[in-house]
Motif scaffolding. Structure first.
Motif, PDB file in Angstrom:
ATOM      1  N   LYS A   1      14.865  -4.168   0.970  1.00 23.84           N
ATOM      2  CA  LYS A   1      14.527  -5.478   0.395  1.00 23.84           C
ATOM      3  C   LYS A   1      13.015  -5.671   0.242  1.00 23.84           C
ATOM      4  O   LYS A   1      12.574  -6.364  -0.664  1.00 23.84           O
ATOM      5  CB  LYS A   1      15.129  -6.611   1.226  1.00 23.84           C
ATOM      6  N   ASP A   2      12.224  -5.022   1.090  1.00 24.87           N
ATOM      7  CA  ASP A   2      10.774  -5.177   1.014  1.00 24.87           C
ATOM      8  C   ASP A   2      10.159  -4.434  -0.168  1.00 24.87           C
ATOM      9  O   ASP A   2       9.010  -4.687  -0.537  1.00 24.87           O
ATOM     10  CB  ASP A   2      10.114  -4.683   2.309  1.00 24.87           C
ATOM     11  N   PHE A   3      10.920  -3.514  -0.768  1.00 23.09           N
ATOM     12  CA  PHE A   3      10.379  -2.671  -1.826  1.00 23.09           C
ATOM     13  C   PHE A   3      11.158  -2.764  -3.140  1.00 23.09           C
ATOM     14  O   PHE A   3      10.768  -2.134  -4.121  1.00 23.09           O
ATOM     15  CB  PHE A   3      10.365  -1.207  -1.365  1.00 23.09           C
ATOM     16  N   LYS A   4      12.247  -3.536  -3.159  1.00 18.40           N
ATOM     17  CA  LYS A   4      13.117  -3.595  -4.344  1.00 18.40           C
ATOM     18  C   LYS A   4      12.376  -3.924  -5.630  1.00 18.40           C
ATOM     19  O   LYS A   4      12.669  -3.368  -6.683  1.00 18.40           O
ATOM     20  CB  LYS A   4      14.213  -4.646  -4.123  1.00 18.40           C
ATOM     21  N   GLN A   5      11.441  -4.834  -5.569  1.00 20.72           N
ATOM     22  CA  GLN A   5      10.753  -5.307  -6.768  1.00 20.72           C
ATOM     23  C   GLN A   5       9.646  -4.363  -7.229  1.00 20.72           C
ATOM     24  O   GLN A   5       8.976  -4.635  -8.211  1.00 20.72           O
ATOM     25  CB  GLN A   5      10.169  -6.713  -6.513  1.00 20.72           C
ATOM     26  N   CYS A   6       9.466  -3.220  -6.561  1.00 19.89           N
ATOM     27  CA  CYS A   6       8.328  -2.333  -6.846  1.00 19.89           C
ATOM     28  C   CYS A   6       8.609  -1.241  -7.878  1.00 19.89           C
ATOM     29  O   CYS A   6       7.722  -0.447  -8.168  1.00 19.89           O
ATOM     30  CB  CYS A   6       7.849  -1.680  -5.547  1.00 19.89           C
ATOM     31  N   ASP A   7       9.818  -1.193  -8.397  1.00 21.57           N
ATOM     32  CA  ASP A   7      10.170  -0.189  -9.408  1.00 21.57           C
ATOM     33  C   ASP A   7       9.864   1.235  -8.914  1.00 21.57           C
ATOM     34  O   ASP A   7       9.201   2.020  -9.594  1.00 21.57           O
ATOM     35  CB  ASP A   7       9.446  -0.472 -10.735  1.00 21.57           C
ATOM     36  N   ILE A   8      10.323   1.519  -7.688  1.00 18.64           N
ATOM     37  CA  ILE A   8      10.235   2.866  -7.127  1.00 18.64           C
ATOM     38  C   ILE A   8      11.622   3.265  -6.648  1.00 18.64           C
ATOM     39  O   ILE A   8      12.474   2.416  -6.405  1.00 18.64           O
ATOM     40  CB  ILE A   8       9.210   2.957  -5.967  1.00 18.64           C
TER      41      ILE A   8
ATOM     42  N   MET B   1       0.841  -1.198   0.000  1.00 16.94           N
ATOM     43  CA  MET B   1       0.000   0.000   0.000  1.00 16.94           C
ATOM     44  C   MET B   1       0.882   1.257   0.000  1.00 16.94           C
ATOM     45  O   MET B   1       0.621   2.207  -0.752  1.00 16.94           O
ATOM     46  CB  MET B   1      -0.937   0.003   1.207  1.00 16.94           C
ATOM     47  N   ILE B   2       1.922   1.251   0.822  1.00 19.41           N
ATOM     48  CA  ILE B   2       2.850   2.381   0.857  1.00 19.41           C
ATOM     49  C   ILE B   2       3.545   2.511  -0.499  1.00 19.41           C
ATOM     50  O   ILE B   2       3.645   3.613  -1.053  1.00 19.41           O
ATOM     51  CB  ILE B   2       3.853   2.240   2.019  1.00 19.41           C
ATOM     52  N   ALA B   3       4.009   1.403  -1.050  1.00 19.25           N
ATOM     53  CA  ALA B   3       4.673   1.428  -2.359  1.00 19.25           C
ATOM     54  C   ALA B   3       3.739   1.978  -3.433  1.00 19.25           C
ATOM     55  O   ALA B   3       4.169   2.734  -4.313  1.00 19.25           O
ATOM     56  CB  ALA B   3       5.160   0.039  -2.738  1.00 19.25           C
ATOM     57  N   ALA B   4       2.472   1.609  -3.381  1.00 20.43           N
ATOM     58  CA  ALA B   4       1.501   2.091  -4.364  1.00 20.43           C
ATOM     59  C   ALA B   4       1.338   3.608  -4.277  1.00 20.43           C
ATOM     60  O   ALA B   4       1.267   4.295  -5.307  1.00 20.43           O
ATOM     61  CB  ALA B   4       0.151   1.401  -4.154  1.00 20.43           C
ATOM     62  N   ILE B   5       1.302   4.140  -3.074  1.00 22.57           N
ATOM     63  CA  ILE B   5       1.187   5.593  -2.887  1.00 22.57           C
ATOM     64  C   ILE B   5       2.450   6.281  -3.410  1.00 22.57           C
ATOM     65  O   ILE B   5       2.369   7.315  -4.079  1.00 22.57           O
ATOM     66  CB  ILE B   5       0.912   5.932  -1.410  1.00 22.57           C
ATOM     67  N   VAL B   6       3.618   5.697  -3.127  1.00 20.99           N
ATOM     68  CA  VAL B   6       4.883   6.243  -3.616  1.00 20.99           C
ATOM     69  C   VAL B   6       4.884   6.253  -5.148  1.00 20.99           C
ATOM     70  O   VAL B   6       5.253   7.243  -5.786  1.00 20.99           O
ATOM     71  CB  VAL B   6       6.094   5.445  -3.066  1.00 20.99           C
TER      72      VAL B   6
END
Length: 144
Positions: free
Chosen positions: A124-131, A106-111
């Motif tokens: 590591k929790d967000f690496k795959q999110c392309d942010i 949810m945080i990654a989506a907002i970013v």
């Protein structure tokens, strides 16, 4: 825009925050710093789990004052557009074999929605999110 993850906000609320984090934050313009409503929920939840008493009351007051003073007008919600980003990010992460946390997504989506930089200790929790990511505990380098 720079969005602070929950672990960074928690660190800044400590009596003795990490020096690297303090330094990194001090190098930023305050009006570029933002948080998500998700972070407010996570920290409020943590405070509410504490035993009733003076410490809990003080933490709650300090947190509310911190949010009201530092982030007024820069608290991003999880809205319809973020929900679509969430679905895409979550599906991609799972298909890549990553064990992901719904709140982190949810945080990654907002970013992603705001094309912002996420400041977090948990790269590591967000690496795959392309942010764009930065860990102020160890580096000031922006990673994708």
């Amino acid at each position: 825009m720079i969005i602070l993850d929950t672990n960074i906000v928690s660190e800044l609320m400590r009596e003795q925050p990490d020096q690297n984090v303090k330094h990194w934050i001090s190098e930023q313009k305050q009006f570029h710093l933002a948080i998500t409503a998700i972070t407010i929920a996570e920290i409020h939840y943590g405070i509410q789990r504490l035993p009733l008493g003076k410490r809990r009351d003080q933490l709650e007051q300090r947190f509310k004052a911190f949010v009201d003073e530092v982030f007024v007008g820069r608290i991003f919600s999880f809205d319809e557009e973020a929900a679509y980003h969430y679905g895409s990010l979550y599906a991609h992460s799972v298909s890549e074999g990553h064990n992901v946390d719904a709140v982190d997504m949810m945080i990654a989506a907002i970013v992603k929605q705001h094309d912002a930089l996420l400041v977090t200790r948990n790269i590591k929790d967000f690496k795959q999110c392309d942010i764009k990511l930065v860990d102020p505990f160890s580096s000031s380098e922006v990673m994708h």
